[in-house]
Design a protein around this motif. Structure first.
Motif, PDB file in Angstrom:
ATOM      1  N   VAL A  90       3.154  10.389  -6.835  1.00 29.96           N
ATOM      2  CA  VAL A  90       4.184  10.918  -7.739  1.00 29.96           C
ATOM      3  C   VAL A  90       3.601  11.130  -9.136  1.00 29.96           C
ATOM      4  N   VAL A  91       2.798  10.183  -9.599  1.00 28.01           N
ATOM      5  CA  VAL A  91       2.160  10.334 -10.911  1.00 28.01           C
ATOM      6  C   VAL A  91       1.257  11.564 -10.922  1.00 28.01           C
ATOM      7  N   ALA A  92       0.500  11.772  -9.866  1.00 25.59           N
ATOM      8  CA  ALA A  92      -0.376  12.944  -9.787  1.00 25.59           C
ATOM      9  C   ALA A  92       0.440  14.234  -9.802  1.00 25.59           C
ATOM     10  N   LEU A  93       1.531  14.265  -9.062  1.00 28.34           N
ATOM     11  CA  LEU A  93       2.349  15.480  -9.026  1.00 28.34           C
ATOM     12  C   LEU A  93       3.021  15.747 -10.356  1.00 28.34           C
ATOM     13  N   VAL A  94       3.513  14.710 -11.009  1.00 27.45           N
ATOM     14  CA  VAL A  94       4.163  14.888 -12.306  1.00 27.45           C
ATOM     15  C   VAL A  94       3.147  15.326 -13.359  1.00 27.45           C
TER      16      VAL A  94
ATOM     17  N   ALA B  74       0.830  -1.210   0.000  1.00 29.48           N
ATOM     18  CA  ALA B  74       0.000   0.000   0.000  1.00 29.48           C
ATOM     19  C   ALA B  74       0.862   1.257   0.000  1.00 29.48           C
ATOM     20  N   THR B  75       1.936   1.234   0.766  1.00 25.49           N
ATOM     21  CA  THR B  75       2.820   2.392   0.799  1.00 25.49           C
ATOM     22  C   THR B  75       3.454   2.631  -0.557  1.00 25.49           C
ATOM     23  N   THR B  76       3.882   1.554  -1.197  1.00 23.78           N
ATOM     24  CA  THR B  76       4.518   1.675  -2.506  1.00 23.78           C
ATOM     25  C   THR B  76       3.532   2.175  -3.557  1.00 23.78           C
ATOM     26  N   LEU B  77       2.354   1.585  -3.618  1.00 29.03           N
ATOM     27  CA  LEU B  77       1.376   1.992  -4.622  1.00 29.03           C
ATOM     28  C   LEU B  77       0.857   3.407  -4.382  1.00 29.03           C
ATOM     29  N   ALA B  78       0.575   3.739  -3.138  1.00 32.74           N
ATOM     30  CA  ALA B  78       0.090   5.085  -2.836  1.00 32.74           C
ATOM     31  C   ALA B  78       1.155   6.119  -3.173  1.00 32.74           C
ATOM     32  N   GLY B  79       2.387   5.851  -2.810  1.00 34.41           N
ATOM     33  CA  GLY B  79       3.465   6.780  -3.131  1.00 34.41           C
ATOM     34  C   GLY B  79       3.670   6.931  -4.619  1.00 34.41           C
TER      35      GLY B  79
ATOM     36  N   ASP C  29      -1.220  19.472  -8.302  1.00 35.82           N
ATOM     37  CA  ASP C  29      -0.427  19.739  -7.099  1.00 35.82           C
ATOM     38  C   ASP C  29      -1.238  20.346  -5.958  1.00 35.82           C
ATOM     39  N   THR C  30      -2.543  20.134  -5.998  1.00 32.80           N
ATOM     40  CA  THR C  30      -3.360  20.584  -4.874  1.00 32.80           C
ATOM     41  C   THR C  30      -3.671  19.394  -3.975  1.00 32.80           C
ATOM     42  N   LEU C  31      -4.287  19.654  -2.849  1.00 34.00           N
ATOM     43  CA  LEU C  31      -4.494  18.614  -1.848  1.00 34.00           C
ATOM     44  C   LEU C  31      -5.428  17.509  -2.317  1.00 34.00           C
ATOM     45  N   GLN C  32      -6.530  17.857  -2.934  1.00 33.23           N
ATOM     46  CA  GLN C  32      -7.539  16.858  -3.274  1.00 33.23           C
ATOM     47  C   GLN C  32      -7.021  15.784  -4.240  1.00 33.23           C
ATOM     48  N   PRO C  33      -6.367  16.111  -5.354  1.00 34.40           N
ATOM     49  CA  PRO C  33      -5.859  15.042  -6.226  1.00 34.40           C
ATOM     50  C   PRO C  33      -4.796  14.168  -5.557  1.00 34.40           C
ATOM     51  N   ILE C  34      -4.003  14.760  -4.686  1.00 33.21           N
ATOM     52  CA  ILE C  34      -2.983  13.985  -3.994  1.00 33.21           C
ATOM     53  C   ILE C  34      -3.632  12.993  -3.037  1.00 33.21           C
ATOM     54  N   LEU C  35      -4.646  13.420  -2.309  1.00 30.51           N
ATOM     55  CA  LEU C  35      -5.353  12.513  -1.403  1.00 30.51           C
ATOM     56  C   LEU C  35      -6.100  11.424  -2.158  1.00 30.51           C
TER      57      LEU C  35
ATOM     58  N   ALA D   9      -3.529   8.880  -3.262  1.00 33.41           N
ATOM     59  CA  ALA D   9      -3.089   8.058  -2.130  1.00 33.41           C
ATOM     60  C   ALA D   9      -4.163   7.048  -1.738  1.00 33.41           C
ATOM     61  N   ALA D  10      -5.407   7.474  -1.719  1.00 34.74           N
ATOM     62  CA  ALA D  10      -6.502   6.563  -1.378  1.00 34.74           C
ATOM     63  C   ALA D  10      -6.671   5.483  -2.447  1.00 34.74           C
ATOM     64  N   ALA D  11      -6.517   5.864  -3.702  1.00 38.52           N
ATOM     65  CA  ALA D  11      -6.608   4.875  -4.777  1.00 38.52           C
ATOM     66  C   ALA D  11      -5.508   3.834  -4.648  1.00 38.52           C
TER      67      ALA D  11
END
Length: 61
Positions: free
Chosen positions: A22-26, A13-18, A30-36, A39-41
């Motif tokens: 990273v994919v979302a940031l790239v 879970a840590t590996t996939l969420a991280g 870069d806002t909170l909602q897509p990052i969360l 991570a949840a996905a």
């Protein structure tokens, strides 16, 4: 089997969420909602992956 699945889930879970964060940031999100959401996905996708890996380990034993 449940103990092994718990240990594997913590790593998978840590590996996939991280990775998904990273994919979302790239991708420019870069806002909170897509990052969360990413991570949840990753945490949700890790559940069946953990089950498959645990089952594969037990079937070889």
């Amino acid at each position: 089997m449940l103990r092994l699945a718990g240990i594997l889930y913590s790593m998978i879970a840590t590996t996939l969420a991280g990775s998904l964060v990273v994919v979302a940031l790239v991708s420019g999100y870069d806002t909170l909602q897509p990052i969360l959401i990413a991570a949840a996905a990753g945490a949700l996708v890790a559940l069946p992956v953990t089950w498959l890996v645990t089952r594969a380990i037990y079937s070889e034993s």
